[in-house]
Design a protein around this motif. Sequence first.
Motif, PDB file in Angstrom:
ATOM      1  N   GLY A 276      -5.335   0.626 -14.936  1.00  0.00           N
ATOM      2  CA  GLY A 276      -5.657  -0.606 -15.628  1.00  0.00           C
ATOM      3  C   GLY A 276      -4.823  -0.742 -16.873  1.00  0.00           C
ATOM      4  O   GLY A 276      -4.328   0.250 -17.411  1.00  0.00           O
ATOM      5  N   GLY A 277      -4.691  -1.984 -17.328  1.00  0.00           N
ATOM      6  CA  GLY A 277      -3.898  -2.217 -18.519  1.00  0.00           C
ATOM      7  C   GLY A 277      -2.435  -1.934 -18.319  1.00  0.00           C
ATOM      8  O   GLY A 277      -1.728  -1.618 -19.300  1.00  0.00           O
ATOM      9  N   GLY A 278      -1.952  -1.984 -17.084  1.00  0.00           N
ATOM     10  CA  GLY A 278      -0.538  -1.736 -16.819  1.00  0.00           C
ATOM     11  C   GLY A 278      -0.170  -0.272 -16.781  1.00  0.00           C
ATOM     12  O   GLY A 278       1.032   0.048 -16.822  1.00  0.00           O
ATOM     13  N   ARG A 279      -1.145   0.639 -16.655  1.00  0.00           N
ATOM     14  CA  ARG A 279      -0.842   2.060 -16.627  1.00  0.00           C
ATOM     15  C   ARG A 279      -1.747   2.753 -15.615  1.00  0.00           C
ATOM     16  O   ARG A 279      -2.874   2.310 -15.338  1.00  0.00           O
ATOM     17  N   LEU A 280      -1.244   3.866 -15.079  1.00  0.00           N
ATOM     18  CA  LEU A 280      -2.016   4.752 -14.204  1.00  0.00           C
ATOM     19  C   LEU A 280      -2.269   6.049 -14.973  1.00  0.00           C
ATOM     20  O   LEU A 280      -1.326   6.723 -15.391  1.00  0.00           O
ATOM     21  N   THR A 281      -3.546   6.401 -15.163  1.00  0.00           N
ATOM     22  CA  THR A 281      -3.929   7.576 -15.953  1.00  0.00           C
ATOM     23  C   THR A 281      -4.644   8.557 -15.052  1.00  0.00           C
ATOM     24  O   THR A 281      -5.590   8.195 -14.337  1.00  0.00           O
ATOM     25  N   LEU A 282      -4.182   9.837 -15.106  1.00  0.00           N
ATOM     26  CA  LEU A 282      -4.780  10.907 -14.309  1.00  0.00           C
ATOM     27  C   LEU A 282      -5.344  11.963 -15.264  1.00  0.00           C
ATOM     28  O   LEU A 282      -4.706  12.319 -16.262  1.00  0.00           O
TER      29      LEU A 282
ATOM     30  N   VAL B  27      -4.334  15.258 -19.346  1.00  0.00           N
ATOM     31  CA  VAL B  27      -4.440  13.805 -19.175  1.00  0.00           C
ATOM     32  C   VAL B  27      -3.020  13.258 -19.151  1.00  0.00           C
ATOM     33  O   VAL B  27      -2.264  13.440 -20.132  1.00  0.00           O
ATOM     34  N   TYR B  28      -2.666  12.633 -18.041  1.00  0.00           N
ATOM     35  CA  TYR B  28      -1.297  12.141 -17.841  1.00  0.00           C
ATOM     36  C   TYR B  28      -1.372  10.634 -17.565  1.00  0.00           C
ATOM     37  O   TYR B  28      -2.101  10.170 -16.683  1.00  0.00           O
ATOM     38  N   SER B  29      -0.578   9.851 -18.295  1.00  0.00           N
ATOM     39  CA  SER B  29      -0.584   8.387 -18.160  1.00  0.00           C
ATOM     40  C   SER B  29       0.844   7.897 -17.924  1.00  0.00           C
ATOM     41  O   SER B  29       1.759   8.287 -18.657  1.00  0.00           O
ATOM     42  N   ARG B  30       0.990   7.004 -16.919  1.00  0.00           N
ATOM     43  CA  ARG B  30       2.318   6.471 -16.563  1.00  0.00           C
ATOM     44  C   ARG B  30       2.248   4.948 -16.437  1.00  0.00           C
ATOM     45  O   ARG B  30       1.290   4.394 -15.882  1.00  0.00           O
ATOM     46  N   SER B  31       3.270   4.277 -16.919  1.00  0.00           N
ATOM     47  CA  SER B  31       3.310   2.817 -16.826  1.00  0.00           C
ATOM     48  C   SER B  31       3.547   2.380 -15.371  1.00  0.00           C
ATOM     49  O   SER B  31       4.340   2.994 -14.644  1.00  0.00           O
ATOM     50  N   THR B  32       2.838   1.326 -14.968  1.00  0.00           N
ATOM     51  CA  THR B  32       2.990   0.783 -13.603  1.00  0.00           C
ATOM     52  C   THR B  32       4.021  -0.345 -13.552  1.00  0.00           C
ATOM     53  O   THR B  32       4.084  -1.083 -12.568  1.00  0.00           O
TER      54      THR B  32
ATOM     55  N   ASP C  44       0.830  -1.220   0.000  1.00  0.00           N
ATOM     56  CA  ASP C  44       0.000   0.000   0.000  1.00  0.00           C
ATOM     57  C   ASP C  44       0.858   1.260   0.000  1.00  0.00           C
ATOM     58  O   ASP C  44       0.546   2.244  -0.696  1.00  0.00           O
ATOM     59  N   ARG C  45       1.945   1.219   0.782  1.00  0.00           N
ATOM     60  CA  ARG C  45       2.818   2.408   0.839  1.00  0.00           C
ATOM     61  C   ARG C  45       3.475   2.660  -0.506  1.00  0.00           C
ATOM     62  O   ARG C  45       3.546   3.824  -0.968  1.00  0.00           O
ATOM     63  N   GLU C  46       3.953   1.621  -1.180  1.00  0.00           N
ATOM     64  CA  GLU C  46       4.561   1.801  -2.492  1.00  0.00           C
ATOM     65  C   GLU C  46       3.537   2.280  -3.519  1.00  0.00           C
ATOM     66  O   GLU C  46       3.843   3.132  -4.375  1.00  0.00           O
ATOM     67  N   SER C  47       2.322   1.747  -3.441  1.00  0.00           N
ATOM     68  CA  SER C  47       1.278   2.175  -4.386  1.00  0.00           C
ATOM     69  C   SER C  47       0.927   3.640  -4.165  1.00  0.00           C
ATOM     70  O   SER C  47       0.776   4.419  -5.136  1.00  0.00           O
ATOM     71  N   ASP C  48       0.785   4.040  -2.900  1.00  0.00           N
ATOM     72  CA  ASP C  48       0.481   5.450  -2.619  1.00  0.00           C
ATOM     73  C   ASP C  48       1.620   6.360  -3.061  1.00  0.00           C
ATOM     74  O   ASP C  48       1.380   7.461  -3.615  1.00  0.00           O
ATOM     75  N   SER C  49       2.849   5.909  -2.817  1.00  0.00           N
ATOM     76  CA  SER C  49       3.995   6.718  -3.235  1.00  0.00           C
ATOM     77  C   SER C  49       4.034   6.852  -4.757  1.00  0.00           C
ATOM     78  O   SER C  49       4.319   7.951  -5.291  1.00  0.00           O
ATOM     79  N   PHE C  50       3.716   5.793  -5.463  1.00  0.00           N
ATOM     80  CA  PHE C  50       3.695   5.846  -6.932  1.00  0.00           C
ATOM     81  C   PHE C  50       2.621   6.813  -7.414  1.00  0.00           C
ATOM     82  O   PHE C  50       2.863   7.608  -8.346  1.00  0.00           O
ATOM     83  N   ARG C  51       1.462   6.777  -6.783  1.00  0.00           N
ATOM     84  CA  ARG C  51       0.382   7.697  -7.181  1.00  0.00           C
ATOM     85  C   ARG C  51       0.780   9.151  -6.910  1.00  0.00           C
ATOM     86  O   ARG C  51       0.527  10.050  -7.736  1.00  0.00           O
ATOM     87  N   GLU C  52       1.383   9.377  -5.738  1.00  0.00           N
ATOM     88  CA  GLU C  52       1.767  10.753  -5.391  1.00  0.00           C
ATOM     89  C   GLU C  52       2.841  11.277  -6.344  1.00  0.00           C
ATOM     90  O   GLU C  52       2.799  12.452  -6.770  1.00  0.00           O
ATOM     91  N   GLN C  53       3.824  10.429  -6.676  1.00  0.00           N
ATOM     92  CA  GLN C  53       4.849  10.863  -7.625  1.00  0.00           C
ATOM     93  C   GLN C  53       4.241  11.176  -8.991  1.00  0.00           C
ATOM     94  O   GLN C  53       4.594  12.178  -9.638  1.00  0.00           O
ATOM     95  N   THR C  54       3.330  10.324  -9.442  1.00  0.00           N
ATOM     96  CA  THR C  54       2.683  10.559 -10.737  1.00  0.00           C
ATOM     97  C   THR C  54       1.868  11.842 -10.718  1.00  0.00           C
ATOM     98  O   THR C  54       1.905  12.653 -11.683  1.00  0.00           O
ATOM     99  N   ALA C  55       1.130  12.049  -9.620  1.00  0.00           N
ATOM    100  CA  ALA C  55       0.312  13.267  -9.512  1.00  0.00           C
ATOM    101  C   ALA C  55       1.193  14.515  -9.457  1.00  0.00           C
ATOM    102  O   ALA C  55       0.854  15.556 -10.065  1.00  0.00           O
ATOM    103  N   ALA C  56       2.339  14.456  -8.743  1.00  0.00           N
ATOM    104  CA  ALA C  56       3.232  15.616  -8.666  1.00  0.00           C
ATOM    105  C   ALA C  56       3.809  15.948 -10.034  1.00  0.00           C
ATOM    106  O   ALA C  56       3.901  17.132 -10.431  1.00  0.00           O
ATOM    107  N   THR C  57       4.215  14.920 -10.773  1.00  0.00           N
ATOM    108  CA  THR C  57       4.743  15.153 -12.118  1.00  0.00           C
ATOM    109  C   THR C  57       3.668  15.732 -13.027  1.00  0.00           C
ATOM    110  O   THR C  57       3.933  16.656 -13.830  1.00  0.00           O
ATOM    111  N   ALA C  58       2.437  15.198 -12.906  1.00  0.00           N
ATOM    112  CA  ALA C  58       1.336  15.722 -13.726  1.00  0.00           C
ATOM    113  C   ALA C  58       1.034  17.174 -13.374  1.00  0.00           C
ATOM    114  O   ALA C  58       0.742  17.994 -14.282  1.00  0.00           O
TER     115      ALA C  58
END
Length: 472
Positions: free
Chosen positions: A116-122, A137-142, A30-44
């Motif tokens: 989904g599909g191996g990517r996180l899209t914001l 629209v920002y999409s990053r591979s998981t 959960d911590r790694e998933s949240d960190s990945f989301r936060e990093q993606t959101a910050a970059t977006a």
Amino acid sequence: MTRRIALSVLALVVALLVLAVVPLGISMTDRESDSFREQTAATARTVAAAAEEHLSDNHPDTEAAEQLAATAARGDCAQVYDAHGALVLTTPCRAALPPAAVSQVLATGQQLSVQGGGRLTLALPVGDTLPPSGALVYSRSTEDLTDRLVTIWTWLGLCGFGALAAAVLVAVRLARWVGRPLADLDSAAARLGEGDLAARAAVPQGPPEVRRLAATFNAMATRTENLVHGHRAVIADVSHQLRTPLTALRLRLDLLSAEAQDDTAQELAGAQHEVARLSRLVDGLLAVARAENSVPRPGPVRVDEVVADRIDAWQPVAEERGVRLTARGATDLTAQLAAGDLEQVLDNLLANALEAVPDGGRVELVTGREPQVREVLLSVVDDGPGMDEAARAGAFRRFDTGRPSGTGLGLAIVHRLVTANGGQVALEPTPGGGLTARIRLPAGPAATRSPRRERRSARPEPADGRRTPPPA
């Protein structure tokens, strides 16, 4: 017991590992998933800030284009839409998001997230006003997230298996430390129960409680050995010392009876009968002492040959008494017991049966086997008066006899010899009347037929000292 202790410890360790490793793995995931989301959101948000200067302030799209180029270089995808939903800037790759999502962000100013599909899209608004000046629209591979999660669970699994392996070693050593002294103590108790009075438990290691138990057992075994040896010595000494005066008394009575007449002769005959009975009792006590003092060394014994020997030896006695003595059953039977014990058992049983069966009766030896439990069966069947249930229950006790001429020691010796060799003996009523002595002996390995032994022609003498009449 060793296995149960080891399995119990392992079950406890496995439960602790599951309760510790699984929650830790879930928490780290959960911590790694949240960190990945936060990093993606910050970059977006960084890309959205550069796009806002172009959409809101009408600045050139140079900085926004540079941010999208950096996004594409990282392998991510991004699209910038204006306030009307028209595509303004994009990376070579397009984010897979329905057009309705962009319209929703422009209408509500709320961020959307789809994985989904191996990517996180914001999908997030550009600017802080409502309605926003545009949407990104920002999409990053998981794939990186998946690799990190796999690494985390792999290390957790390796640590868990390492801890489990260490627990196996500790559990086995603990189980052996506790179980091996108990196994030695159990083996010593079994040997003591089988008649080995010198059996002692050697427990130099193990829990203090087990060592104290072993010391207590050894003290008990020593006292039991002293008591039994003392008891046997007294019986043997007394019996041996009585034989000489009894012999002298019998000789004196024989001399007196040769010259006595009428009433005196009858009294002397009665005295001779009692002396003979006392002699049989003394001989029986000596036989009991010998039987109890011996520790059997089992070996293969051909049951069918021993039966044939004893039938031939007792046949003259049976014919003199008008009793039919026969044998039937399986051949090539081998039992595991000490040499000479089976002959002594059969002599006592046949002596009892021939004495109990009336003229014209029958005594039969029946042999068989039970392969499932590896036992040899041997039965002495007669059609005499038999015994009631109470008499059968006490027949194997010393001096318990229902006949005035018996000593009550023959069946006690039979029981001792059979049980000492790991067998069982029981008395059952014969169908139609009579008594059946049924013996179960451990089966031995197959043996080749040996020559008939010379004792076949020997005059039978039961172990309790009763001499049978000489052959006619």
